[in-house]
Scaffold this active site. Structure first.
Site, PDB file in Angstrom:
ATOM      1  N   ASP A  96       0.719  -1.129   0.097  1.00 36.07           N
ATOM      2  CA  ASP A  96       0.263   0.272   0.214  1.00 36.07           C
ATOM      3  C   ASP A  96       0.599   1.026  -0.010  1.00 36.07           C
ATOM      4  O   ASP A  96       2.327   1.178  -0.275  1.00 36.07           O
ATOM      5  CB  ASP A  96      -1.152   0.042   1.169  1.00 36.07           C
ATOM      6  CG  ASP A  96      -2.303   0.544   1.142  1.00 36.07           C
ATOM      7  OD1 ASP A  96      -2.542   1.716   0.559  1.00 36.07           O
ATOM      8  OD2 ASP A  96      -2.959  -0.131   0.796  1.00 36.07           O
ATOM      9  N   THR A 130      -6.727   5.055  20.598  1.00 35.19           N
ATOM     10  CA  THR A 130      -8.242   5.927  19.814  1.00 35.19           C
ATOM     11  C   THR A 130      -8.741   3.915  20.643  1.00 35.19           C
ATOM     12  O   THR A 130     -10.158   5.269  20.441  1.00 35.19           O
ATOM     13  CB  THR A 130      -8.043   5.497  18.036  1.00 35.19           C
ATOM     14  OG1 THR A 130      -7.477   4.271  18.076  1.00 35.19           O
ATOM     15  CG2 THR A 130      -7.041   6.259  17.619  1.00 35.19           C
ATOM     16  N   ASP A 136       3.174   6.847   6.302  1.00 35.55           N
ATOM     17  CA  ASP A 136       2.380   6.991   5.043  1.00 35.55           C
ATOM     18  C   ASP A 136       2.719   7.642   4.292  1.00 35.55           C
ATOM     19  O   ASP A 136       2.386   8.953   4.515  1.00 35.55           O
ATOM     20  CB  ASP A 136       0.981   6.911   5.444  1.00 35.55           C
ATOM     21  CG  ASP A 136       0.036   6.357   4.841  1.00 35.55           C
ATOM     22  OD1 ASP A 136      -0.045   6.584   3.773  1.00 35.55           O
ATOM     23  OD2 ASP A 136      -1.568   5.986   5.474  1.00 35.55           O
ATOM     24  N   ASP A 171       0.180   8.624   1.520  1.00 36.99           N
ATOM     25  CA  ASP A 171      -0.399   9.166   0.725  1.00 36.99           C
ATOM     26  C   ASP A 171      -0.906  10.797   1.078  1.00 36.99           C
ATOM     27  O   ASP A 171      -0.357  10.966   2.058  1.00 36.99           O
ATOM     28  CB  ASP A 171      -1.941   8.045   1.413  1.00 36.99           C
ATOM     29  CG  ASP A 171      -2.919   8.487   0.643  1.00 36.99           C
ATOM     30  OD1 ASP A 171      -3.041   8.458  -0.433  1.00 36.99           O
ATOM     31  OD2 ASP A 171      -3.958   7.890   1.014  1.00 36.99           O
ATOM     32  N   ASP A 212      10.535  -0.581   0.263  1.00 38.04           N
ATOM     33  CA  ASP A 212      10.146   0.164  -1.243  1.00 38.04           C
ATOM     34  C   ASP A 212      10.380  -0.421  -2.058  1.00 38.04           C
ATOM     35  O   ASP A 212      11.309  -0.519  -1.533  1.00 38.04           O
ATOM     36  CB  ASP A 212       9.906   1.967  -0.268  1.00 38.04           C
ATOM     37  CG  ASP A 212      10.278   2.778  -1.357  1.00 38.04           C
ATOM     38  OD1 ASP A 212       9.659   2.402  -2.069  1.00 38.04           O
ATOM     39  OD2 ASP A 212      10.567   3.589  -1.332  1.00 38.04           O
ATOM     40  N   SER A 270     -11.274  -2.278  -0.958  1.00 34.14           N
ATOM     41  CA  SER A 270     -10.295  -2.136  -0.164  1.00 34.14           C
ATOM     42  C   SER A 270     -10.362  -2.473   1.416  1.00 34.14           C
ATOM     43  O   SER A 270      -9.405  -3.578   2.247  1.00 34.14           O
ATOM     44  CB  SER A 270      -8.992  -0.705   0.098  1.00 34.14           C
ATOM     45  OG  SER A 270      -8.973  -0.193  -1.566  1.00 34.14           O
ATOM     46  N   HIS A 313      -4.105   6.209   3.402  1.00 30.45           N
ATOM     47  CA  HIS A 313      -4.806   4.384   3.119  1.00 30.45           C
ATOM     48  C   HIS A 313      -4.539   3.008   3.201  1.00 30.45           C
ATOM     49  O   HIS A 313      -4.621   2.663   4.132  1.00 30.45           O
ATOM     50  CB  HIS A 313      -4.895   4.403   1.369  1.00 30.45           C
ATOM     51  CG  HIS A 313      -5.465   3.362   0.821  1.00 30.45           C
ATOM     52  ND1 HIS A 313      -5.188   1.884   0.684  1.00 30.45           N
ATOM     53  CD2 HIS A 313      -6.398   3.765  -0.093  1.00 30.45           C
ATOM     54  CE1 HIS A 313      -5.907   1.073  -0.253  1.00 30.45           C
ATOM     55  NE2 HIS A 313      -6.529   1.892  -0.167  1.00 30.45           N
ATOM     56  N   PRO A 316      -0.291   5.509  18.360  1.00 30.75           N
ATOM     57  CA  PRO A 316      -0.071   4.240  19.483  1.00 30.75           C
ATOM     58  C   PRO A 316      -0.400   3.068  19.284  1.00 30.75           C
ATOM     59  O   PRO A 316      -0.150   2.277  19.800  1.00 30.75           O
ATOM     60  CB  PRO A 316      -0.234   4.846  20.590  1.00 30.75           C
ATOM     61  CG  PRO A 316      -0.518   6.266  20.079  1.00 30.75           C
ATOM     62  CD  PRO A 316      -0.846   6.131  18.435  1.00 30.75           C
TER      63      PRO A 316
END
Length: 444
Positions: free
Chosen positions: A59, A112, A89, A91, A78, A255, A97, A67
């Protein structure tokens, strides 16, 4: 969360008892309705949380500093000419993504409260631009060579221009992955209600192609309608963790469905460590719930993934295995030898081979004769100069042999650049994450 609660109220108003619907909208505190549908907390996690399984995520990279993901993400790589590791990331969109896909699979809930379906699994991030077959093929091989038991590819470039709707190098890499015992899961595509073009690698032999459903068990309107679709999974009205560590809701896309299916396979292979990739796919397909009419169709395939039923492992060994049957039928068998192409050697004409052998033998005889004669001359010269002593050894080689060498190909992608503008947009399996509406703070 507000949207999810409103949807639940509407459903109840129509007299549908949520606990009795096949894929009811759950009152999960982070909007993860698929937890209730898949019985994750009460029936799945007591059996397995994905420990011991690495899921490669091909991706945009994964923000490993978050966290909820830092303990899951292992050093990746890569294939687009960047820094060789993808713990960030790349994106350019707000959501991120690759991070979102990783959160569906293995988020631990730290920071979260958002949990992936296989929170004890590891994530191997691999970055490619998403529309370069060579990079995708290299990435698949890399994942297979670095211990991944599952690879999630939530990407879908158009496949119409390739033979059999699959780039040859990608087909070869998928055959290699099968030999290395890695399941490859791919998103089916997000243009089922418009162009509905076939997309790879979902269209390729050896990939488990996943369509999307909503919380009622109905197909998502934009999920691709293609004969390569094998199963379906939750993919509409989704919540995920963005690369900035915030939660984003109202995501839609195959996705998401592919990522959750990858997580489901991680759970299965964690519970049964000796289960092969071929058997794992057979079990996943053989234990689906058929919520969209009897038999296979081009939207949900054979049915919707049922993690609980898969973990029971009661699918007969003789059951159909359409993904690997397609792979076998296509002739994309496991690569022979140790070559990197994954293809079998070309067949040669027996007569030509025999003639060539005789020719090479004849040449060899002549060369040996010349060397012997030359050696006699050198020995005679040596005796004259050194009184019969040994001749000096030949000089050591000063460089690499001339054969098998070539100039490295330069990638058109340079570190710091972003993937093409179309990446992450509807039509390539990417979710459409929406930031919180004006006046609302993102949920923490």
């Amino acid at each position: 969360m507000r949207r999810l609660i409103q949807a639940a109220a509407v459903t109840a108003a129509f007299g549908i008892v949520l606990g009795q619907t096949p894929f009811a909208l759950a009152a999960h505190d982070k909007g993860e309705w698929w937890f209730n549908s898949w019985h994750i907390e009460e029936q799945v996690w007591p059996q397995t949380k994905g420990a011991g399984i690495t899921v490669a995520v091909l991706d945009t990279g994964v923000n490993a500093s978050l966290p909820g993901l830092k303990d899951a993400v292992v050093p990746g790589t890569d294939f687009a000419g960047g820094d060789g590791r993808r713990d960030q990331d790349t994106d350019s969109s707000t959501g991120g993504h690759g991070t979102a896909m990783a959160s569906f699979i293995a988020s631990s809930g730290k920071g979260t409260g958002y949990m992936g379906v296989a929170p004890s699994a590891k994530i191997l991030p691999i970055f490619t631009r998403g529309n370069v077959p060579k990079e995708m093929a290299e990435a698949i091989r890399y994942g297979a060579d670095h211990g991944a038991k599952v690879m999630n590819i939530s990407q879908g470039p158009v496949a119409s221009s390739f033979p059999n709707q699959c780039p040859p190098e990608v087909a070869s890499a998928l055959a290699y992955a099968a030999k290395k015992d890695m399941v490859v899961v791919a998103s089916a595509g997000n243009e089922g209600d418009s162009t509905n073009s076939p997309e790879y690698p979902a269209s390729c032999p050896g990939a488990l192609a996943v369509g999307a459903i909503d919380h009622t068990g109905k197909p998502w309107a934009r999920s691709q309608r293609q004969d390569y679709v094998t199963v379906a999974a939750p993919g509409a009205g989704m919540t995920a963790v963005g690369k900035d560590g915030r939660l984003y809701d109202n995501g839609n896309g195959t996705s998401d469905a592919a990522a959750l299916t990858s997580g489901a396979i991680a759970l299965l292979r964690s519970k049964y460590p000796d289960m092969t990739a071929r058997r794992a796919v057979q079990v996943i397909v053989g234990s689906v719930k058929d919520l969209d009419g009897p038999g296979k169709n081009n939207v949900t395939g054979y049915g919707v993934v049922s993690v609980r039923q898969a973990l029971a492992n009661k699918v007969p060994e003789s059951a159909p295995n359409p993904v690997y049957e397609k792979l076998d039928k296509a002739g994309a068998a496991a690569p022979k030898g140790s070559g990197s192409t994954g293809t079998a050697p070309e067949k040669t004409d027996d007569k030509k081979s025999s003639s060539n052998t005789l020719l090479y033998v004849g040449i060899g005889v002549v060369v040996i004769a010349v060397l012997v004669i030359g050696g006699v001359v050198v020995m005679r010269r040596g005796k004259g100069k050194n009184g019969g002593g040994p001749s000096a050894p030949p000089p050591a080689p000063t460089g690499p042999p001339s054969f098998g060498q070539g100039q490295p190909q330069q990638s058109p992608y340079q570190g710091g650049q972003q993937p093409p503008a179309g990446y992450g947009q509807p039509g390539n399996g990417a979710p459409q994450f929406q930031p919180p509406t004006s006046g609302q703070e993102p949920r923490q």
